[in-house]
Design an enzyme around this catalytic site. Sequence first.
Site, PDB file in Angstrom:
ATOM      1  N   CYS A   1       0.848  -1.189   0.000  1.00 35.85           N
ATOM      2  CA  CYS A   1       0.000   0.000   0.000  1.00 35.85           C
ATOM      3  C   CYS A   1       0.887   1.244   0.000  1.00 35.85           C
ATOM      4  O   CYS A   1       1.705   1.431   0.898  1.00 35.85           O
ATOM      5  CB  CYS A   1      -0.916  -0.007   1.220  1.00 35.85           C
ATOM      6  SG  CYS A   1      -1.783   1.543   1.462  1.00 35.85           S
TER       7      CYS A   1
ATOM      8  N   CYS B   1       0.601   3.365   3.152  1.00 36.52           N
ATOM      9  CA  CYS B   1       1.308   2.749   4.288  1.00 36.52           C
ATOM     10  C   CYS B   1       2.815   2.968   4.159  1.00 36.52           C
ATOM     11  O   CYS B   1       3.493   3.214   5.165  1.00 36.52           O
ATOM     12  CB  CYS B   1       0.997   1.257   4.367  1.00 36.52           C
ATOM     13  SG  CYS B   1      -0.612   0.902   5.090  1.00 36.52           S
TER      14      CYS B   1
ATOM     15  N   ASP C   1      -1.861  16.022  -2.848  1.00 30.74           N
ATOM     16  CA  ASP C   1      -2.099  15.011  -3.879  1.00 30.74           C
ATOM     17  C   ASP C   1      -1.064  15.185  -4.991  1.00 30.74           C
ATOM     18  O   ASP C   1      -0.728  16.305  -5.376  1.00 30.74           O
ATOM     19  CB  ASP C   1      -3.521  15.180  -4.443  1.00 30.74           C
ATOM     20  CG  ASP C   1      -3.969  13.955  -5.221  1.00 30.74           C
ATOM     21  OD1 ASP C   1      -4.870  13.257  -4.751  1.00 30.74           O
ATOM     22  OD2 ASP C   1      -3.401  13.701  -6.310  1.00 30.74           O
TER      23      ASP C   1
ATOM     24  N   HIS D   1      -3.697   1.394   8.356  1.00 28.94           N
ATOM     25  CA  HIS D   1      -4.366   0.958   7.126  1.00 28.94           C
ATOM     26  C   HIS D   1      -5.816   0.600   7.402  1.00 28.94           C
ATOM     27  O   HIS D   1      -6.129  -0.486   7.886  1.00 28.94           O
ATOM     28  CB  HIS D   1      -3.636  -0.237   6.501  1.00 28.94           C
ATOM     29  CG  HIS D   1      -4.177  -0.600   5.149  1.00 28.94           C
ATOM     30  ND1 HIS D   1      -3.733   0.001   3.992  1.00 28.94           N
ATOM     31  CD2 HIS D   1      -5.143  -1.458   4.774  1.00 28.94           C
ATOM     32  CE1 HIS D   1      -4.401  -0.489   2.965  1.00 28.94           C
ATOM     33  NE2 HIS D   1      -5.263  -1.383   3.412  1.00 28.94           N
TER      34      HIS D   1
ATOM     35  N   ASN E   1     -13.728   8.817  -1.566  1.00 29.69           N
ATOM     36  CA  ASN E   1     -14.157   7.822  -2.551  1.00 29.69           C
ATOM     37  C   ASN E   1     -14.187   6.449  -1.897  1.00 29.69           C
ATOM     38  O   ASN E   1     -13.369   6.141  -1.029  1.00 29.69           O
ATOM     39  CB  ASN E   1     -13.192   7.818  -3.740  1.00 29.69           C
ATOM     40  CG  ASN E   1     -13.228   9.118  -4.528  1.00 29.69           C
ATOM     41  OD1 ASN E   1     -14.310   9.604  -4.863  1.00 29.69           O
ATOM     42  ND2 ASN E   1     -12.073   9.685  -4.811  1.00 29.69           N
TER      43      ASN E   1
ATOM     44  N   HIS F   1      -6.781   2.727   0.891  1.00 30.78           N
ATOM     45  CA  HIS F   1      -6.354   3.142   2.239  1.00 30.78           C
ATOM     46  C   HIS F   1      -7.125   4.444   2.451  1.00 30.78           C
ATOM     47  O   HIS F   1      -6.902   5.425   1.714  1.00 30.78           O
ATOM     48  CB  HIS F   1      -4.831   3.352   2.249  1.00 30.78           C
ATOM     49  CG  HIS F   1      -4.252   3.841   3.541  1.00 30.78           C
ATOM     50  ND1 HIS F   1      -3.128   3.261   4.111  1.00 30.78           N
ATOM     51  CD2 HIS F   1      -4.597   4.871   4.355  1.00 30.78           C
ATOM     52  CE1 HIS F   1      -2.816   3.910   5.231  1.00 30.78           C
ATOM     53  NE2 HIS F   1      -3.706   4.897   5.401  1.00 30.78           N
TER      54      HIS F   1
ATOM     55  N   HIS G   1      -8.799   7.800   2.794  1.00 26.75           N
ATOM     56  CA  HIS G   1      -8.268   9.170   2.760  1.00 26.75           C
ATOM     57  C   HIS G   1      -9.376  10.125   2.369  1.00 26.75           C
ATOM     58  O   HIS G   1     -10.281   9.792   1.616  1.00 26.75           O
ATOM     59  CB  HIS G   1      -7.078   9.277   1.790  1.00 26.75           C
ATOM     60  CG  HIS G   1      -7.367   8.775   0.411  1.00 26.75           C
ATOM     61  ND1 HIS G   1      -7.374   7.432   0.105  1.00 26.75           N
ATOM     62  CD2 HIS G   1      -7.694   9.422  -0.727  1.00 26.75           C
ATOM     63  CE1 HIS G   1      -7.671   7.283  -1.172  1.00 26.75           C
ATOM     64  NE2 HIS G   1      -7.883   8.476  -1.706  1.00 26.75           N
TER      65      HIS G   1
ATOM     66  N   HIS H   1     -10.108  13.780   0.600  1.00 27.23           N
ATOM     67  CA  HIS H   1      -9.562  14.822  -0.269  1.00 27.23           C
ATOM     68  C   HIS H   1     -10.127  16.166   0.202  1.00 27.23           C
ATOM     69  O   HIS H   1     -11.346  16.290   0.382  1.00 27.23           O
ATOM     70  CB  HIS H   1     -10.025  14.643  -1.715  1.00 27.23           C
ATOM     71  CG  HIS H   1      -9.574  13.384  -2.397  1.00 27.23           C
ATOM     72  ND1 HIS H   1      -8.640  13.372  -3.410  1.00 27.23           N
ATOM     73  CD2 HIS H   1      -9.958  12.087  -2.237  1.00 27.23           C
ATOM     74  CE1 HIS H   1      -8.471  12.126  -3.842  1.00 27.23           C
ATOM     75  NE2 HIS H   1      -9.263  11.334  -3.154  1.00 27.23           N
TER      76      HIS H   1
HETATM   77  P1  5GP Z   1      -8.735   7.933  -4.759  1.00 35.41           P
HETATM   78  O1  5GP Z   1      -8.176   6.623  -4.245  1.00 35.41           O
HETATM   79  O2  5GP Z   1      -9.592   8.654  -3.773  1.00 35.41           O
HETATM   80  O3  5GP Z   1      -9.416   7.792  -6.089  1.00 35.41           O
HETATM   81  O4  5GP Z   1      -7.542   8.900  -5.037  1.00 35.41           O
HETATM   82  C1  5GP Z   1      -6.217   8.623  -4.747  1.00 35.41           C
HETATM   83  C2  5GP Z   1      -5.458   9.916  -4.923  1.00 35.41           C
HETATM   84  O5  5GP Z   1      -4.134   9.697  -4.518  1.00 35.41           O
HETATM   85  C3  5GP Z   1      -5.419  10.432  -6.364  1.00 35.41           C
HETATM   86  O6  5GP Z   1      -5.952  11.752  -6.385  1.00 35.41           O
HETATM   87  C4  5GP Z   1      -3.932  10.389  -6.718  1.00 35.41           C
HETATM   88  O7  5GP Z   1      -3.541  11.497  -7.510  1.00 35.41           O
HETATM   89  C5  5GP Z   1      -3.252  10.379  -5.369  1.00 35.41           C
HETATM   90  N1  5GP Z   1      -2.002   9.653  -5.314  1.00 35.41           N
HETATM   91  C6  5GP Z   1      -1.761   8.426  -5.808  1.00 35.41           C
HETATM   92  N2  5GP Z   1      -0.494   8.036  -5.523  1.00 35.41           N
HETATM   93  C7  5GP Z   1       0.074   9.042  -4.843  1.00 35.41           C
HETATM   94  C8  5GP Z   1       1.370   9.239  -4.291  1.00 35.41           C
HETATM   95  O8  5GP Z   1       2.268   8.407  -4.363  1.00 35.41           O
HETATM   96  N3  5GP Z   1       1.580  10.406  -3.649  1.00 35.41           N
HETATM   97  C9  5GP Z   1       0.623  11.374  -3.560  1.00 35.41           C
HETATM   98  N4  5GP Z   1       0.936  12.490  -2.934  1.00 35.41           N
HETATM   99  N5  5GP Z   1      -0.615  11.217  -4.058  1.00 35.41           N
HETATM  100  C10 5GP Z   1      -0.881  10.068  -4.703  1.00 35.41           C
HETATM  101 ZN    ZN Z   2      -2.313   1.408   3.677  1.00 40.81          ZN
END
Ligand code: 5GP
Ligand code: ZN
Length: 109
Positions: A3, A6, A29, A45, A84, A93, A95, A97
């Site tokens: 993850c 994580c 992001d 997690h 989401n 995991h 989160h 936004h």
């Molecule tokens: P969701 O899972 O809610 O669709 O969005 C995951 C978010 O995590 C996305 O907006 C994506 O741009 C962001 N994201 C994915 N991988 C990374 C990362 O390694 N670092 C950062 N800072 N954001 C990430």
């Molecule tokens: Zn995780």
Amino acid sequence: MDCIFCKIAKKEILKEFIYKDQEMMVFPDINPIAPVHLLIMPKKHIVDFLDLEDNLLFGKLKTVIQKLIKNQKLEDRGYKIIVNGGGAQIINHLHFHLIGPLGKKVSIE
Ligand code: 5GP
Ligand code: ZN
């Protein structure tokens, strides 16, 4: 477990944190959709919103998000908080936004 969040929590991937404590972390992001696009999450997690059972942790996340809205000066510029889930998320995991500024809408009283 593979993850990415994580790994960030365990410092396997270096990240500049906007906020961090024992239980939570906040960082931008990687693919922002607005000038402010922060991810707020527990370090632990938890897969998604339905798996968030700890009301104390939920309350702490809420307080951090409220502080971020203020210190990012979004309280009067329009913002959105998104979680989401149910397969609509990319990273499993939990989160939140925080996205803004989005401008103001004309409200109908
Ligand atoms: P969701 O899972 O809610 O669709 O969005 C995951 C978010 O995590 C996305 O907006 C994506 O741009 C962001 N994201 C994915 N991988 C990374 C990362 O390694 N670092 C950062 N800072 N954001 C990430
Ligand atoms: Zn995780």
